[in-house]
Structure formats: C-alpha cells, structure tokens
Design a protein around this motif. Structure first.
Motif, PDB file in Angstrom:
ATOM      1  N   LEU A  22       0.858  -1.179   0.000  1.00  0.00           N
ATOM      2  CA  LEU A  22       0.000   0.000   0.000  1.00  0.00           C
ATOM      3  C   LEU A  22       0.893   1.227   0.000  1.00  0.00           C
ATOM      4  CD1 LEU A  22      -2.955   1.094   0.311  1.00  0.00           C
ATOM      5  CD2 LEU A  22      -2.524   1.129   2.777  1.00  0.00           C
ATOM      6  N   GLY A  23       0.682   2.116  -0.959  1.00  0.00           N
ATOM      7  CA  GLY A  23       1.477   3.338  -1.006  1.00  0.00           C
ATOM      8  C   GLY A  23       1.374   4.111   0.297  1.00  0.00           C
ATOM      9  N   VAL A  24       2.441   4.748   0.710  1.00  0.00           N
ATOM     10  CA  VAL A  24       2.438   5.425   2.003  1.00  0.00           C
ATOM     11  C   VAL A  24       1.517   6.641   2.013  1.00  0.00           C
ATOM     12  CG1 VAL A  24       4.726   4.606   2.632  1.00  0.00           C
ATOM     13  CG2 VAL A  24       4.495   6.795   1.426  1.00  0.00           C
ATOM     14  N   ALA A  25       1.028   7.068   0.851  1.00  0.00           N
ATOM     15  CA  ALA A  25       0.002   8.106   0.794  1.00  0.00           C
ATOM     16  C   ALA A  25      -1.386   7.490   0.590  1.00  0.00           C
ATOM     17  CB  ALA A  25       0.293   9.115  -0.311  1.00  0.00           C
ATOM     18  N   LEU A  26      -1.489   6.176   0.802  1.00  0.00           N
ATOM     19  CA  LEU A  26      -2.774   5.463   0.770  1.00  0.00           C
ATOM     20  C   LEU A  26      -3.539   5.697  -0.534  1.00  0.00           C
ATOM     21  CD1 LEU A  26      -4.060   6.160   4.405  1.00  0.00           C
ATOM     22  CD2 LEU A  26      -2.493   4.385   3.625  1.00  0.00           C
ATOM     23  N   GLU A  27      -2.804   5.809  -1.635  1.00  0.00           N
ATOM     24  CA  GLU A  27      -3.434   6.153  -2.906  1.00  0.00           C
ATOM     25  C   GLU A  27      -4.536   5.175  -3.303  1.00  0.00           C
ATOM     26  OE1 GLU A  27      -0.195   5.807  -2.411  1.00  0.00           O
ATOM     27  OE2 GLU A  27       0.893   7.577  -3.119  1.00  0.00           O
ATOM     28  N   ASN A  28      -4.370   3.905  -2.980  1.00  0.00           N
ATOM     29  CA  ASN A  28      -5.337   2.898  -3.419  1.00  0.00           C
ATOM     30  C   ASN A  28      -6.345   2.507  -2.341  1.00  0.00           C
ATOM     31  OD1 ASN A  28      -4.064   2.715  -5.960  1.00  0.00           O
ATOM     32  ND2 ASN A  28      -2.522   1.328  -5.113  1.00  0.00           N
ATOM     33  N   HIS A  29      -6.317   3.197  -1.206  1.00  0.00           N
ATOM     34  CA  HIS A  29      -7.258   2.864  -0.134  1.00  0.00           C
ATOM     35  C   HIS A  29      -8.446   3.816  -0.195  1.00  0.00           C
ATOM     36  CE1 HIS A  29      -8.855   1.436   3.616  1.00  0.00           C
ATOM     37  NE2 HIS A  29      -8.851   2.653   4.107  1.00  0.00           N
ATOM     38  N   PRO A  30      -9.659   3.292  -0.296  1.00  0.00           N
ATOM     39  CA  PRO A  30     -10.826   4.183  -0.415  1.00  0.00           C
ATOM     40  C   PRO A  30     -11.128   4.920   0.881  1.00  0.00           C
ATOM     41  CG  PRO A  30     -11.533   1.891  -0.205  1.00  0.00           C
ATOM     42  CD  PRO A  30     -10.039   1.862  -0.354  1.00  0.00           C
ATOM     43  N   TYR A  31     -11.511   6.167   0.745  1.00  0.00           N
ATOM     44  CA  TYR A  31     -11.981   6.980   1.867  1.00  0.00           C
ATOM     45  C   TYR A  31     -13.504   7.057   1.801  1.00  0.00           C
ATOM     46  CZ  TYR A  31      -7.575   8.821   3.764  1.00  0.00           C
ATOM     47  OH  TYR A  31      -6.369   8.956   4.393  1.00  0.00           O
ATOM     48  N   PRO A  32     -14.162   7.329   2.914  1.00  0.00           N
ATOM     49  CA  PRO A  32     -15.632   7.334   2.903  1.00  0.00           C
ATOM     50  C   PRO A  32     -16.248   8.527   2.175  1.00  0.00           C
ATOM     51  CG  PRO A  32     -14.807   7.969   5.065  1.00  0.00           C
ATOM     52  CD  PRO A  32     -13.624   7.503   4.273  1.00  0.00           C
ATOM     53  N   HIS A  33     -15.441   9.577   1.929  1.00  0.00           N
ATOM     54  CA  HIS A  33     -15.927  10.769   1.236  1.00  0.00           C
ATOM     55  C   HIS A  33     -14.809  11.293   0.334  1.00  0.00           C
ATOM     56  CE1 HIS A  33     -19.567  10.996   3.712  1.00  0.00           C
ATOM     57  NE2 HIS A  33     -18.801  10.639   4.715  1.00  0.00           N
ATOM     58  N   PRO A  34     -15.143  12.125  -0.641  1.00  0.00           N
ATOM     59  CA  PRO A  34     -14.105  12.642  -1.543  1.00  0.00           C
ATOM     60  C   PRO A  34     -12.984  13.346  -0.790  1.00  0.00           C
ATOM     61  CG  PRO A  34     -16.284  13.125  -2.418  1.00  0.00           C
ATOM     62  CD  PRO A  34     -16.496  12.573  -1.031  1.00  0.00           C
ATOM     63  N   VAL A  35     -11.766  13.111  -1.241  1.00  0.00           N
ATOM     64  CA  VAL A  35     -10.577  13.721  -0.632  1.00  0.00           C
ATOM     65  C   VAL A  35     -10.099  14.857  -1.525  1.00  0.00           C
ATOM     66  CG1 VAL A  35      -8.188  13.349   0.084  1.00  0.00           C
ATOM     67  CG2 VAL A  35      -9.920  11.577   0.505  1.00  0.00           C
ATOM     68  N   ARG A  36      -9.879  15.993  -0.919  1.00  0.00           N
ATOM     69  CA  ARG A  36      -9.324  17.153  -1.617  1.00  0.00           C
ATOM     70  C   ARG A  36      -7.965  17.482  -1.003  1.00  0.00           C
ATOM     71  NH1 ARG A  36     -14.803  18.066  -0.643  1.00  0.00           N
ATOM     72  NH2 ARG A  36     -16.084  18.275  -2.527  1.00  0.00           N
ATOM     73  N   PHE A  37      -7.251  18.413  -1.638  1.00  0.00           N
ATOM     74  CA  PHE A  37      -5.911  18.755  -1.169  1.00  0.00           C
ATOM     75  C   PHE A  37      -5.756  20.266  -1.044  1.00  0.00           C
ATOM     76  CE2 PHE A  37      -5.486  14.555  -2.948  1.00  0.00           C
ATOM     77  CZ  PHE A  37      -4.675  13.902  -2.026  1.00  0.00           C
ATOM     78  N   PHE A  38      -5.156  20.662   0.080  1.00  0.00           N
ATOM     79  CA  PHE A  38      -4.921  22.074   0.374  1.00  0.00           C
ATOM     80  C   PHE A  38      -3.417  22.335   0.328  1.00  0.00           C
ATOM     81  CE2 PHE A  38      -4.020  25.211   3.858  1.00  0.00           C
ATOM     82  CZ  PHE A  38      -4.483  26.333   3.177  1.00  0.00           C
ATOM     83  N   PRO A  39      -2.942  23.244  -0.531  1.00  0.00           N
ATOM     84  CA  PRO A  39      -1.499  23.488  -0.648  1.00  0.00           C
ATOM     85  C   PRO A  39      -0.966  24.303   0.529  1.00  0.00           C
ATOM     86  CG  PRO A  39      -2.712  24.936  -2.124  1.00  0.00           C
ATOM     87  CD  PRO A  39      -3.732  24.024  -1.506  1.00  0.00           C
ATOM     88  N   VAL A  40       0.126  23.836   1.103  1.00  0.00           N
ATOM     89  CA  VAL A  40       0.822  24.563   2.161  1.00  0.00           C
ATOM     90  C   VAL A  40       2.319  24.483   1.892  1.00  0.00           C
ATOM     91  CG1 VAL A  40      -0.944  24.174   3.923  1.00  0.00           C
ATOM     92  CG2 VAL A  40       0.906  22.519   3.653  1.00  0.00           C
ATOM     93  N   THR A  41       3.041  25.466   2.382  1.00  0.00           N
ATOM     94  CA  THR A  41       4.504  25.459   2.283  1.00  0.00           C
ATOM     95  C   THR A  41       5.074  25.445   3.687  1.00  0.00           C
ATOM     96  OG1 THR A  41       4.455  26.672   0.180  1.00  0.00           O
ATOM     97  CG2 THR A  41       6.534  26.648   1.402  1.00  0.00           C
ATOM     98  N   VAL A  42       5.895  24.441   3.981  1.00  0.00           N
ATOM     99  CA  VAL A  42       6.486  24.283   5.303  1.00  0.00           C
ATOM    100  C   VAL A  42       7.986  24.059   5.135  1.00  0.00           C
ATOM    101  CG1 VAL A  42       6.502  22.975   7.445  1.00  0.00           C
ATOM    102  CG2 VAL A  42       4.357  23.230   6.165  1.00  0.00           C
TER     103      VAL A  42
END
Length: 332
Positions: free
Chosen positions: A30-50
């Motif tokens: 399983l990819g460490v970003a869980l790319e192939n694991h389903p989530y119960p709702h749509p996943v979005r992404f918020f850009p941050v710089t750290v």
C-alpha cells in the motif's frame, strides 16, 4: 477417464485462482500516501509550504445530510490512524446537521510524509489555514489520542475560533518524559524500518477492550504500508511525530483552556508511550485512564467528563453509539 480439459478453460481457471494465491503469499503493498485505499468521502488537497517544501494537505469536507444547523466540526485523528477512521462519526454528525471537516495531518494518511520539524503548533497552524480557506470561522474541535494533544494546542492558539473542545482518550494527559526513557529520532526510525506482522497485530489489538474482526483492517493497512518502496520515508515521519509527542507535552497547559470542554474516556484504556522499553512495575503506573481522565477534568476549568466502562482507546470505533450520544448531547 475424463476427457482432456480445453486449454482455454484451464488457463481461465488458473487466472481466476491466481489472485487468491498471490494474496495468501504476499499482501499487496500500500502506497504510504494510501493512494489505493478508499476513503468514505471525496478527498481534496490544500497546498501549504512548510520549511521551504511545497506540500498538499489531504482533507474531507462533508456537508450536512439534512437541514444544516450552521455549525462545523473538526475531527483530528490519532498518530496510528488517519481521517478515514472517523467514518461513523462523520455520519452521525452530518445526519445531525453539522458540516464536518476531517484533515489528514501532514505526515499522515493521504498527506505527504516530509522530513521536517514537527510540532503541534505547526499542525495547528496548517489546520487553521485549511479552515480559513474553507470559510470556517469557528469550529467544534474533536481530537482523539494524538489528535487530542493537537486539539489542546489548537484551542490554546485559537480560542476565539474554537466553539467547543472534545477530547476522546487523548494521550498526553501525563508527561511521559518523567518515566519513559528518551529515544533519539534515529533509534526510533531504525526500530520502525522492519516491523513484524505479528507485532503490528498485537499493537492494534491493544487499543480495544473487546476485539472484533472488523478492527483488523487497521493492522492490515499498517502492514501493507511497510511493504511499500517508500516505507523508509514514512517511517522517518513517524519517528519524528513520535518525538513530537514525547518532547511536547500538553498536560501542563490544561488549566489554560478557556473553551467548553468534554472529556470522553474509555475506562479500559492503558495506552502509553514507550511500552516495550519499560519495566513492568513502571508500566503499571502509566496509561491509567480512569485516573488521568478525572485529573484532566479537575485541571480544565468547567470540563465535563463521560466515562465509558469496558471501552478501550478508541470509543468511536469500539462503542460508537455511546460515544456519539455523549458527543451530540454536549454539542446541543
């Protein structure tokens, strides 16, 4: 004597059987970003710089199922989990009219696993930036386990933006540095590089007072992540967040909380850091959640306490009806 089986049928039967054989022999990584694991709702992404790194923080933003009550709830996950394990709680809250925001913190779940200096202030700031981008000015903060430590920091940094605070079996109700020996990030990282399946099973089972087969999915996912070619990167992030928990206690800050607070404590929980490195007589003095919950209630001005008998570290999974009843009653 039976006639020879046509070659096409034989090949088809072998192909149909192959996935079962492969699964038994070696689970799919399983990819460490869980790319192939389903989530119960749509996943979005918020850009941050750290620290000069451009990152994308994963989150779910779930609208109310029925009439909206105008309130939003933020769900903060524990260290060895990610936002998807809140599925039942999202359902209960959205059915009651709440908007529910569920981030995967940087270093966890579908969010990236960067090598940086993790702190609860950093995670609180990125979470606040996410909420600001969504137009959520004030939120009920619910934190489980490590998420409880983060919830405390969030409420202290942003009291005006915190409507209420709910702490579900939070770790950090005691200062682990007093009794748990310090372990360097490098040593913790090395210990995480090659876990065993049996060890992970025991670890996740320890979270529950009453084991049910469906809980095994969390150990399965954790094990499959270790089979990824990117596991060393995730293991380093895990070691860094372990160090964050150890070196950044919150128990001393509980008296400074100035928002309405609910503690929901499974009474059979014995979670603590450093379990494998402690002598039995020392281990017996840590993770005593019935006592820790009452001490926390006394320390937090006006706090309410709900004690759940016979429940372990994760009430929202092990006793969801009782946990959700306590949560919704507090939010009314």
């Amino acid at each position: 004597m039976l006639p020879p089986m046509p070659r096409a049928i034989l090949v088809l039967l072998l192909l149909l059987a192959a996935p079962a054989f492969a699964q038994d022999a070696a689970p799919e990584p399983l990819g460490v970003a869980l790319e192939n694991h389903p989530y119960p709702h749509p996943v979005r992404f918020f850009p941050v710089t750290v620290e000069g790194q451009d990152l994308r923080m994963a989150y779910m933003d779930v609208a109310p199922l029925g009439p909206a009550n105008g309130q939003a709830v933020l769900l903060l996950h524990g260290k060895n989990f990610f936002g998807a394990y809140w599925e039942g709680t999202i359902q209960a809250l959205s059915a009651a009219g709440y908007r529910v925001v569920v981030p995967d913190q940087i270093g966890f779940g579908r969010s990236p696993k960067p090598d940086l200096h993790y702190s609860f202030e950093l995670l609180a700031q990125t979470t606040k930036a996410l909420l600001d981008s969504l137009g959520v000015a004030k939120v009920v903060v619910v934190g489980h386990s490590m998420g409880g430590m983060l919830a405390v920091r969030y409420a202290l940094l942003y009291p005006a933006a915190t409507a209420r605070l709910v702490l579900e079996n939070p770790i950090g109700l005691e200062d682990y540095r007093v009794k748990v020996p310090f372990t360097s990030v490098d040593a913790t990282y090395k210990s995480m590089l090659a876990p065993t399946r049996e060890g992970l099973d025991r670890f996740y089972r320890s979270y529950f007072a009453t084991w049910r087969p469906e809980f095994g999915v969390w150990a399965d996912l954790a094990w499959r992540a270790t089979l990824s070619g990117e596991w060393p990167r995730a293991a380093k992030a895990s070691a860094l967040t372990y160090d964050m928990i150890y070196t950044q206690p919150v128990v001393q800050d509980l008296p400074r909380l100035a928002v309405p607070t609910l503690l929901v404590i499974g009474q059979a929980d014995r979670t603590t850091l450093g379990r494998g490195a402690l002598k039995p007589e020392v281990l017996a003095t840590l993770g005593r959640y019935p006592e820790l919950g009452r001490h926390a209630q006394a320390a937090i001005p006006g706090a309410k306490l709900v004690e759940l008998a016979g429940v372990g570290h994760i009430p929202h999974l092990e006793a969801p009806e009782r946990f959700h009843a306590a949560l919704l009653a507090f939010l009314k």
